[in-house]
Design a protein around this motif. Sequence first.
Motif, mmCIF file in Angstrom:
data_model
loop_
_atom_site.group_PDB
_atom_site.id
_atom_site.type_symbol
_atom_site.label_atom_id
_atom_site.label_comp_id
_atom_site.label_asym_id
_atom_site.label_seq_id
_atom_site.Cartn_x
_atom_site.Cartn_y
_atom_site.Cartn_z
ATOM 1 N N UNK A 16 0.856 -1.193 0.000
ATOM 2 C CA UNK A 16 0.000 0.000 0.000
ATOM 3 C C UNK A 16 0.887 1.235 0.000
ATOM 4 N N UNK A 17 0.604 2.171 -0.855
ATOM 5 C CA UNK A 17 1.427 3.364 -0.973
ATOM 6 C C UNK A 17 1.279 4.230 0.271
ATOM 7 N N UNK A 18 2.426 4.766 0.719
ATOM 8 C CA UNK A 18 2.413 5.680 1.857
ATOM 9 C C UNK A 18 2.261 7.130 1.421
ATOM 10 N N UNK A 19 2.272 7.373 0.128
ATOM 11 C CA UNK A 19 2.110 8.737 -0.345
ATOM 12 C C UNK A 19 0.692 9.225 -0.070
ATOM 13 N N UNK A 20 0.582 10.519 0.117
ATOM 14 C CA UNK A 20 -0.712 11.112 0.431
ATOM 15 C C UNK A 20 -1.662 10.896 -0.739
ATOM 16 N N UNK A 21 -2.784 10.234 -0.459
ATOM 17 C CA UNK A 21 -3.736 9.908 -1.523
ATOM 18 C C UNK A 21 -4.702 11.050 -1.792
ATOM 19 N N UNK A 22 -5.005 11.839 -0.777
ATOM 20 C CA UNK A 22 -5.947 12.939 -0.939
ATOM 21 C C UNK A 22 -5.322 14.221 -0.391
ATOM 22 N N UNK A 23 -5.601 15.345 -1.005
ATOM 23 C CA UNK A 23 -5.061 16.619 -0.486
ATOM 24 C C UNK A 23 -5.687 16.958 0.867
ATOM 25 N N UNK A 24 -4.873 17.527 1.726
ATOM 26 C CA UNK A 24 -5.364 17.925 3.051
ATOM 27 C C UNK A 24 -5.672 19.423 3.012
ATOM 28 N N UNK A 25 -6.943 19.696 2.831
ATOM 29 C CA UNK A 25 -7.360 21.082 2.677
ATOM 30 C C UNK A 25 -7.208 21.861 3.981
ATOM 31 N N UNK A 26 -7.296 21.170 5.116
ATOM 32 C CA UNK A 26 -7.127 21.860 6.386
ATOM 33 C C UNK A 26 -5.742 22.455 6.539
ATOM 34 N N UNK A 27 -4.704 21.712 6.136
ATOM 35 C CA UNK A 27 -3.345 22.218 6.219
ATOM 36 C C UNK A 27 -3.151 23.428 5.314
ATOM 37 N N UNK A 28 -3.719 23.353 4.103
ATOM 38 C CA UNK A 28 -3.593 24.487 3.190
ATOM 39 C C UNK A 28 -4.303 25.715 3.739
ATOM 40 N N UNK A 29 -5.449 25.500 4.375
ATOM 41 C CA UNK A 29 -6.173 26.633 4.958
ATOM 42 C C UNK A 29 -5.362 27.274 6.080
#
Length: 316
Positions: A16-29
Motif C-alpha cells: 500500500x502506498x504511503x504517499x498522500x492519496x488525498x489533499x489535506x485542505x485543512x493544512x492548506x487553509x
Amino acid sequence: MSDPSSVRQTASGTSRSLKRSQPRYGEKAIQVLLVAASLVSVATTVGIVIALIPPAAAFFGQVGIGEFLTGTDWSPLFKPPSFGVLPLVTGTLMITAIAIAVALPLGLGAAVYLSEYASPRTRKIFKPVLEVLAGIPTVVFGFFALKFVTPLLQDIWPAGDGPEVFNALSAGFVMGIMIIPTIASLSEDAMSAVPRSLRDGAFALGSSRMQVSTRVVVPAALSGIVAATVLGISRAIGETMIVAVAAGGRPNLSADPLEGMQPMTGFIAAAGIGDLPTGSLGYQTIFAVGSLLFVMTLLMNLLSIRLVRKYREVYE
C-alpha cells in the motif's frame, strides 16, 4: 520498480502506498491563514510609514533636519516657534533608562527563580500572577505614579529637595514595574529552553545552583534575554499614558530625574487631542516626532536582531 520509501508491506502480503492519496485542505487553509497574518503585520507597518511620510516631509520642508535634531528648545506652538526636539528625546531616554534600571534586575531575578529554583507547582501559580501586571491599564499605572509613588518620594526626600509633582523618576519607576512581566516571562521561556544536560553536567562538576544559574543557564539563554530586554525597552519608549499623567507636559532638557519632563509620546498625546488645525505646521510636528520615534524603534530592533544572532546558541 516501486520506491521502497513509498510502499509498505501489509499483513496479507499486498503493498500500500504511503504517499498522500488525498489533499489535506485543512493544512492548506492553515498555511493561508498564517501567510495572511504575516501580510497583515507587514501591511500595517507599511501603512504607518505611508501615513507618516507626507506630513513629516511637509514639516521638514519648512524646518531643517539639523535644527530639528540638534535644537535645545521645543516650543512649536509659541511665537516665535522653536523646533529643537532634544528636550523630548532627553525626556524619553531618561524615563526609559529609569524603567530598564528597575525592570531588568527584577525581571531577570524573577525569571531565574521561576526557571531554576521554583517547583513546578510554584511556577504554575507565580507566573500567571506576575503576568497579571501586563493586563493592568497603563492609565492606572500613571495615576499610581502620580498619587502614590510621587508623594512617597516627596516624604522620603529632605524638605525642599524632593521631586516635583510631575517628575521623570516616578514615571520611570512605575513604567519599570509595568514592563517586568515582559522581561521576566520571555527570559524565563528562554532559560527553560536550555537543555537539561547542560545543568546536569555542571552539577556533576560540583557547581552550586547559583553557579549553574548564572554561569551556565543565563549565558546559554543570552539571546532570548537580549530579545526580551529590547522588547521591554521598545515598550517603554512607546508608552504614552504613564508619561502623560505622571511625567509632566513641559519639555525640559535636564539630567535631573526629579524634574518634570515631556517625552516624545507625551507630546504626541498632548498635541493630538488639542485644537491644532489640520495641515498646519504645528499639526505636522506630531508626524515629525512620530517619525523620529519610529526610526529610533527601528534602529533598536535592528540592533536586537544582530545581538540575538551573535549570541544565539544552537543545541542538537
